[in-house]
Design a protein around this motif. Structure first.
Motif, mmCIF file in Angstrom:
data_model
loop_
_atom_site.group_PDB
_atom_site.id
_atom_site.type_symbol
_atom_site.label_atom_id
_atom_site.label_comp_id
_atom_site.label_asym_id
_atom_site.label_seq_id
_atom_site.Cartn_x
_atom_site.Cartn_y
_atom_site.Cartn_z
ATOM 1 N N ALA A 1 -10.241 -32.373 -56.793
ATOM 2 C CA ALA A 1 -10.404 -33.180 -55.567
ATOM 3 C C ALA A 1 -10.977 -34.435 -55.853
ATOM 4 O O ALA A 1 -10.445 -35.552 -55.069
ATOM 5 N N GLY A 2 -12.006 -34.556 -56.497
ATOM 6 C CA GLY A 2 -12.836 -35.730 -56.745
ATOM 7 C C GLY A 2 -11.912 -36.646 -57.356
ATOM 8 O O GLY A 2 -11.853 -38.101 -56.890
ATOM 9 N N TYR A 3 -11.009 -36.214 -58.225
ATOM 10 C CA TYR A 3 -10.115 -37.307 -58.757
ATOM 11 C C TYR A 3 -9.052 -37.688 -57.877
ATOM 12 O O TYR A 3 -8.704 -39.082 -57.648
ATOM 13 N N TRP A 4 -8.460 -36.953 -57.040
ATOM 14 C CA TRP A 4 -7.564 -37.316 -56.050
ATOM 15 C C TRP A 4 -8.219 -38.326 -55.009
ATOM 16 O O TRP A 4 -7.568 -38.968 -54.282
ATOM 17 N N ASP A 5 -9.519 -37.965 -54.751
ATOM 18 C CA ASP A 5 -10.215 -38.729 -53.790
ATOM 19 C C ASP A 5 -10.163 -40.290 -54.334
ATOM 20 O O ASP A 5 -9.886 -41.336 -53.797
ATOM 21 N N ARG A 6 -10.721 -40.556 -55.630
ATOM 22 C CA ARG A 6 -10.576 -41.551 -56.365
ATOM 23 C C ARG A 6 -9.347 -42.326 -56.350
ATOM 24 O O ARG A 6 -9.054 -43.375 -56.058
ATOM 25 N N MET A 7 -8.394 -41.487 -56.667
ATOM 26 C CA MET A 7 -6.929 -42.143 -56.654
ATOM 27 C C MET A 7 -6.384 -42.466 -55.071
ATOM 28 O O MET A 7 -5.591 -43.224 -55.108
ATOM 29 N N GLY A 8 -6.987 -42.006 -54.181
ATOM 30 C CA GLY A 8 -6.787 -42.190 -52.977
ATOM 31 C C GLY A 8 -7.545 -43.364 -52.048
ATOM 32 O O GLY A 8 -7.447 -43.675 -51.399
ATOM 33 N N GLY A 9 -8.347 -43.892 -53.207
ATOM 34 C CA GLY A 9 -9.408 -44.882 -52.735
ATOM 35 C C GLY A 9 -10.310 -44.860 -51.872
ATOM 36 O O GLY A 9 -11.005 -45.440 -50.925
ATOM 37 N N GLN A 10 -10.949 -43.315 -51.803
ATOM 38 C CA GLN A 10 -12.010 -42.848 -50.818
ATOM 39 C C GLN A 10 -13.103 -42.177 -51.555
ATOM 40 O O GLN A 10 -12.886 -41.724 -52.755
ATOM 41 N N GLU A 11 -14.251 -42.197 -50.881
ATOM 42 C CA GLU A 11 -15.367 -41.540 -51.423
ATOM 43 C C GLU A 11 -15.017 -40.158 -50.905
ATOM 44 O O GLU A 11 -14.079 -40.004 -50.083
ATOM 45 N N THR A 12 -15.596 -39.353 -51.710
ATOM 46 C CA THR A 12 -15.616 -37.594 -51.447
ATOM 47 C C THR A 12 -16.213 -37.302 -50.137
ATOM 48 O O THR A 12 -17.200 -37.995 -49.827
ATOM 49 N N PRO A 13 -15.350 -36.959 -49.209
ATOM 50 C CA PRO A 13 -16.117 -36.735 -47.796
ATOM 51 C C PRO A 13 -17.119 -35.401 -47.942
ATOM 52 O O PRO A 13 -17.051 -34.783 -48.805
ATOM 53 N N THR A 14 -17.907 -35.618 -46.962
ATOM 54 C CA THR A 14 -19.137 -34.787 -46.956
ATOM 55 C C THR A 14 -18.960 -33.851 -45.904
ATOM 56 O O THR A 14 -19.823 -32.690 -45.858
ATOM 57 N N GLY A 15 -18.190 -33.881 -44.743
ATOM 58 C CA GLY A 15 -17.762 -32.611 -43.835
ATOM 59 C C GLY A 15 -17.363 -31.641 -44.195
ATOM 60 O O GLY A 15 -16.995 -31.186 -45.487
ATOM 61 N N THR A 16 -16.753 -30.558 -43.169
ATOM 62 C CA THR A 16 -16.194 -29.715 -43.621
ATOM 63 C C THR A 16 -14.751 -29.951 -43.726
ATOM 64 O O THR A 16 -14.142 -31.059 -43.516
ATOM 65 N N LEU A 17 -13.939 -28.975 -44.256
ATOM 66 C CA LEU A 17 -12.512 -29.253 -44.210
ATOM 67 C C LEU A 17 -11.829 -29.609 -42.949
ATOM 68 O O LEU A 17 -10.954 -30.354 -43.007
ATOM 69 N N THR A 18 -12.140 -29.044 -42.017
ATOM 70 C CA THR A 18 -11.688 -29.343 -40.683
ATOM 71 C C THR A 18 -12.257 -30.917 -40.083
ATOM 72 O O THR A 18 -11.191 -31.576 -39.620
ATOM 73 N N ASP A 19 -13.195 -31.331 -40.609
ATOM 74 C CA ASP A 19 -13.679 -32.515 -40.362
ATOM 75 C C ASP A 19 -12.574 -33.537 -41.157
ATOM 76 O O ASP A 19 -12.204 -34.562 -40.788
ATOM 77 N N GLU A 20 -12.326 -33.220 -42.276
ATOM 78 C CA GLU A 20 -11.503 -34.282 -43.152
ATOM 79 C C GLU A 20 -10.018 -34.144 -42.789
ATOM 80 O O GLU A 20 -9.656 -35.006 -42.514
ATOM 81 N N TRP A 21 -9.512 -32.897 -42.387
ATOM 82 C CA TRP A 21 -8.441 -32.785 -41.653
ATOM 83 C C TRP A 21 -8.240 -33.707 -40.396
ATOM 84 O O TRP A 21 -7.174 -34.447 -40.347
ATOM 85 N N ASN A 22 -9.011 -33.596 -39.617
ATOM 86 C CA ASN A 22 -9.124 -34.407 -38.500
ATOM 87 C C ASN A 22 -9.014 -36.037 -38.769
ATOM 88 O O ASN A 22 -8.321 -36.686 -38.145
ATOM 89 N N GLY A 23 -9.937 -36.263 -39.787
ATOM 90 C CA GLY A 23 -10.120 -37.648 -40.238
ATOM 91 C C GLY A 23 -8.643 -38.085 -40.681
ATOM 92 O O GLY A 23 -8.174 -39.296 -40.235
ATOM 93 N N LEU A 24 -7.998 -37.398 -41.626
ATOM 94 C CA LEU A 24 -6.655 -37.749 -42.029
ATOM 95 C C LEU A 24 -5.796 -37.853 -41.025
ATOM 96 O O LEU A 24 -4.931 -38.694 -40.810
ATOM 97 N N ASN A 25 -5.775 -36.925 -40.020
ATOM 98 C CA ASN A 25 -4.675 -37.013 -38.606
ATOM 99 C C ASN A 25 -5.048 -38.061 -38.041
ATOM 100 O O ASN A 25 -3.988 -38.830 -37.532
ATOM 101 N N GLN A 26 -6.322 -38.692 -37.578
ATOM 102 C CA GLN A 26 -6.545 -39.637 -36.952
ATOM 103 C C GLN A 26 -5.944 -40.930 -37.738
ATOM 104 O O GLN A 26 -5.555 -41.895 -37.230
ATOM 105 N N PHE A 27 -6.258 -40.951 -38.847
ATOM 106 C CA PHE A 27 -5.930 -42.162 -39.750
ATOM 107 C C PHE A 27 -4.343 -42.371 -39.661
ATOM 108 O O PHE A 27 -3.623 -43.358 -39.487
#
Length: 92
Positions: A62-88
């Motif tokens: 996951a960390g590898y794909w975070d770096r490939m995606g140009g982002q820091e590793t999220p620190t919230g829950t899976l739901t928080d991360e899903w919501n953030g991507l959905n909002q994006f």
């Protein structure tokens, strides 16, 4: 529809699969993962790919794909991360 809109649509489809699978492993996870693997040169797909591997419990991957995606590793829950991507994607 433009290429960018096509990619946004594919990213939404991958996110929808993850949500339908309740952010757990299974056939919906596999469908989302396959979409992301097909577009490894697209940052948003890499960010969703990272979420797939966090769901899987493969944190180093996951960390590898975070770096490939140009982002820091999220620190919230899976739901928080899903919501953030959905909002994006909603703002894309």
């Amino acid at each position: 529809m433009t290429e960018s809109n096509d990619m946004t649509g594919l990213a939404r489809t991958a996110l929808d699969h993850l949500k339908q699978g309740e952010l757990a492993l299974g056939s919906h996870w596999e469908a989302a993962h396959e979409i992301c693997q097909a577009y490894e040169d697209v940052q948003i797909m890499n960010r969703i790919h990272a979420l797939c591997h966090r769901i899987e419990g493969d944190i180093p991957n996951a960390g590898y794909w975070d770096r490939m995606g140009g982002q820091e590793t999220p620190t919230g829950t899976l739901t928080d991360e899903w919501n953030g991507l959905n909002q994006f994607l909603a703002e894309a």
